[in-house]
Enzyme design. Structure first.
Site, short mmCIF file in Angstrom:
data_model
loop_
_atom_site.label_atom_id
_atom_site.label_comp_id
_atom_site.label_asym_id
_atom_site.label_seq_id
_atom_site.Cartn_x
_atom_site.Cartn_y
_atom_site.Cartn_z
N PRO A 8 -21.69 39.85 43.92
CA PRO A 8 -21.75 39.57 45.35
C PRO A 8 -22.54 38.31 45.65
CG PRO A 8 -23.41 41.16 44.76
CD PRO A 8 -22.62 40.90 43.50
N GLY A 9 -22.09 37.55 46.62
CA GLY A 9 -22.86 36.41 47.12
C GLY A 9 -23.15 36.64 48.59
N ARG A 34 -19.59 25.34 57.79
CA ARG A 34 -18.52 26.34 57.87
C ARG A 34 -17.67 26.23 59.15
NH1 ARG A 34 -18.66 31.46 57.65
NH2 ARG A 34 -17.08 31.70 56.05
N TYR A 84 -13.96 25.43 58.08
CA TYR A 84 -13.03 26.58 58.08
C TYR A 84 -12.75 27.11 59.48
CZ TYR A 84 -15.35 27.07 53.45
OH TYR A 84 -15.91 26.86 52.22
N CYS A 134 -21.70 11.80 63.81
CA CYS A 134 -20.67 10.95 64.39
C CYS A 134 -19.28 11.40 63.95
CB CYS A 134 -20.96 9.53 63.95
SG CYS A 134 -20.16 8.35 64.97
N GLU A 135 -18.89 12.58 64.36
CA GLU A 135 -17.58 13.18 64.01
C GLU A 135 -17.26 14.15 65.13
OE1 GLU A 135 -15.57 13.21 61.16
OE2 GLU A 135 -16.88 12.14 59.77
N TYR A 158 -23.70 30.36 51.99
CA TYR A 158 -22.85 29.18 52.19
C TYR A 158 -23.34 28.34 53.37
CZ TYR A 158 -20.22 32.05 49.00
OH TYR A 158 -19.87 32.84 47.93
N1 LLP Z 1 -17.86 35.20 41.87
C1 LLP Z 1 -17.16 34.06 41.79
C2 LLP Z 1 -16.58 33.67 40.50
C3 LLP Z 1 -16.98 33.26 42.93
O1 LLP Z 1 -16.27 32.13 42.84
C4 LLP Z 1 -17.54 33.65 44.16
C5 LLP Z 1 -17.37 32.85 45.37
C6 LLP Z 1 -18.31 34.85 44.18
C7 LLP Z 1 -18.44 35.59 43.02
C8 LLP Z 1 -19.01 35.33 45.42
O2 LLP Z 1 -18.15 35.61 46.46
P1 LLP Z 1 -18.70 36.30 47.80
O3 LLP Z 1 -19.26 37.64 47.42
O4 LLP Z 1 -19.75 35.41 48.35
O5 LLP Z 1 -17.51 36.38 48.66
N2 LLP Z 1 -17.76 28.55 50.88
C9 LLP Z 1 -16.97 29.68 51.31
C10 LLP Z 1 -16.98 30.78 50.27
C11 LLP Z 1 -16.50 30.35 48.90
C12 LLP Z 1 -16.69 31.43 47.86
C13 LLP Z 1 -16.41 30.91 46.51
N3 LLP Z 1 -16.60 31.83 45.44
C14 LLP Z 1 -17.49 30.17 52.66
O6 LLP Z 1 -18.34 29.50 53.24
O7 LLP Z 1 -17.02 31.17 53.17
#
Ligand code: LLP
Length: 417
Positions: free
Chosen positions: A280-281, A318, A322, A347-348, A376
């Site tokens: 998890p991130g 973000r 997105y 400036c965008e 993120y």
């Molecule tokens: N494991 C791998 C191999 C990954 O590439 C990622 C995220 C995670 C775990 C964690 O995913 P999470 O639990 O955070 O969904 N920048 C984007 C999100 C890109 C995620 C990339 N990979 C945003 O701001 O939403």
């Protein structure tokens, strides 16, 4: 699970007033509750308790050293995507044997560093396996590796966040994974140990069923390998993707919780002979953070409410990248709420944090909080327009401290002659 709540009209983080937290530091500033991150980590761990998961926090979501240290203290391992992240985790005292490295194009230096520290390398293409073998042989090391599989499941999330569809650049398709298994079983890579399989099919996965379908493919490859005599092939790494709610503070979350994912996966996990790993991130870090900013000006063109604040797409990309929606709330509640466009100094014209945040009448100097920016956020910040990146303040046990200082204009000159 946001740590941000109002107490007598003042926005607090873990009951500490946010204006006090940023008082000595100024704005803009990221503020994270480490206790909220720890709570989210435990929620995930408890939801999957039946399967004793190993949790490898995905460092790309928030790589501040204070965050990594706190998660390490809870027993987390780490998922990294670059030599830079690996170096950070090592600096934070992470156990190298509990780090995995997934990345579509790892450099020779990154493979060398991974081998040196006994990191588990997730290969993302067949060509990477002989490169890893070479790196292992060069150091006389035995290296554990996993195969990142692209299960061909299109997760119903923002197109930018789909990583497991059959058009994605990540991982290998199941046939290629089986071919790698065959080559390992035939003894082609004497210094590599195939530890298991890995996937990450997308972020903000809205349906647990998507994860189950993808995981079924992984379990098939895992049993195939075990059937070929690779009994050490046990890691079933399902990646991240557990969603958080980006909705208003007073509304119930609109996304499935980890227990929903655990329930959906349970039959498969019970039947598989495997060790579960999760990465998890966002779920750990997202809701725990806010970006605190100050109103600089009221623009009010043609009677619209528009405020210019001291942060923007350079610090938090973000919304621009997105069209992601984030709640923006006042640090001190006040009357006169109405839809207000919140823009930054860059400036965008894409430098807009919200098209119509419901905000009171604001004056220059008022503080706002952009919520759910713990994941993120800072990791995607840039120095565009030569703007310094903001500090990161962490709150732990009700006490705030600066975990990363504010950059200066001078800092930006140090890389050049
Ligand atoms: N494991 C791998 C191999 C990954 O590439 C990622 C995220 C995670 C775990 C964690 O995913 P999470 O639990 O955070 O969904 N920048 C984007 C999100 C890109 C995620 C990339 N990979 C945003 O701001 O939403």
């Amino acid at each position: 699970m946001r740590p941000f709540t109002y107490e007598q009209g003042r926005l607090c983080v873990d009951k500490v007033p946010v204006d006090d937290v940023v008082g000595g530091v100024g704005t803009p500033a990221y503020v994270y509750s480490l206790d909220a991150m720890a709570a989210a980590y435990r929620t995930l761990q408890e939801a999957f308790a039946e399967f004793s998961p190993e949790i490898f926090y995905s460092v790309k979501a928030n790589s501040n050293l204070a965050v990594l240290r706190r998660l390490r203290s809870l027993g987390a391992g780490f998922d990294v995507v670059s030599g830079g992240e690996l170096t950070r985790v090592l600096a934070a005292g992470g156990d190298p044997a509990r780090i995995s490295f997934a990345g579509v194009a790892k450099t020779a230096e990154e493979l060398e560093l991974s081998v040196k520290h006994d990191v588990i390398v997730h290969v993302e293409s067949a060509d990477e396996v002989p490169r890893l073998q070479e790196a292992a042989a060069a150091q006389g090391a035995r290296v554990r590796f996993g195969i990142r599989i692209n299960p061909g499941v299109k997760v119903d999330t923002l197109v930018h966040m789909q990583t497991g569809s059959d058009r994605a650049k990540f991982g290998v398709v199941p046939q290629v994974a089986r071919a790698i298994v065959d080559r390992v079983a035939a003894g082609e890579f004497p210094d590599l140990r195939l530890a298991g399989v890995h996937m990450h099919v997308g972020s903000m996965i809205p349906n647990p069923g998507d994860m189950v379908r993808a995981a079924e493919t992984l379990v098939e490859v895992l049993s195939y390998g075990q059937g070929r005599g690779l009994t050490g092939m046990r890691r079933l790494d399902l990646g991240g993707g557990f969603p958080i709610s980006y909705g208003p503070m007073d509304e119930a979350p609109d996304v499935p919780v980890p227990a929903d994912f655990a329930a959906a996966l349970a039959p498969l996990l019970r039947s598989a002979d495997a060790d579960l790993v999760l990465e998890p991130g966002r779920f750990v870090a997202g809701a725990a953070g806010a970006l605190i900013t100050r109103v600089m000006l009221n623009k009010d063109p043609a009677g619209r409410r528009m405020v210019v604040v001291d942060t923007g797409m350079h610090h938090f990309v973000r919304p621009a990248l997105y069209q992601a929606g984030h709640q923006i709330v006042p640090v001190v509640q006040a009357p006169g709420a109405g839809p207000t466009e919140v823009v930054g100094p860059i400036c965008e014209s894409t430098d807009r944090l919200a098209p119509a945040a419901e905000l009171p009448l604001l004056r220059p100097g008022d503080l706002l909080a952009v919520l759910d920016t713990g994941a993120y956020g800072m990791v995607m910040a840039s120095n565009y327009n030569n703007q310094p990146r903001p500090p990161e303040i962490v709150v732990e046990g009700g006490r705030a401290r600066v975990a990363r200082r504010r950059e200066t204009w001078q800092d930006q000159l140090v890389f050049e002659e």
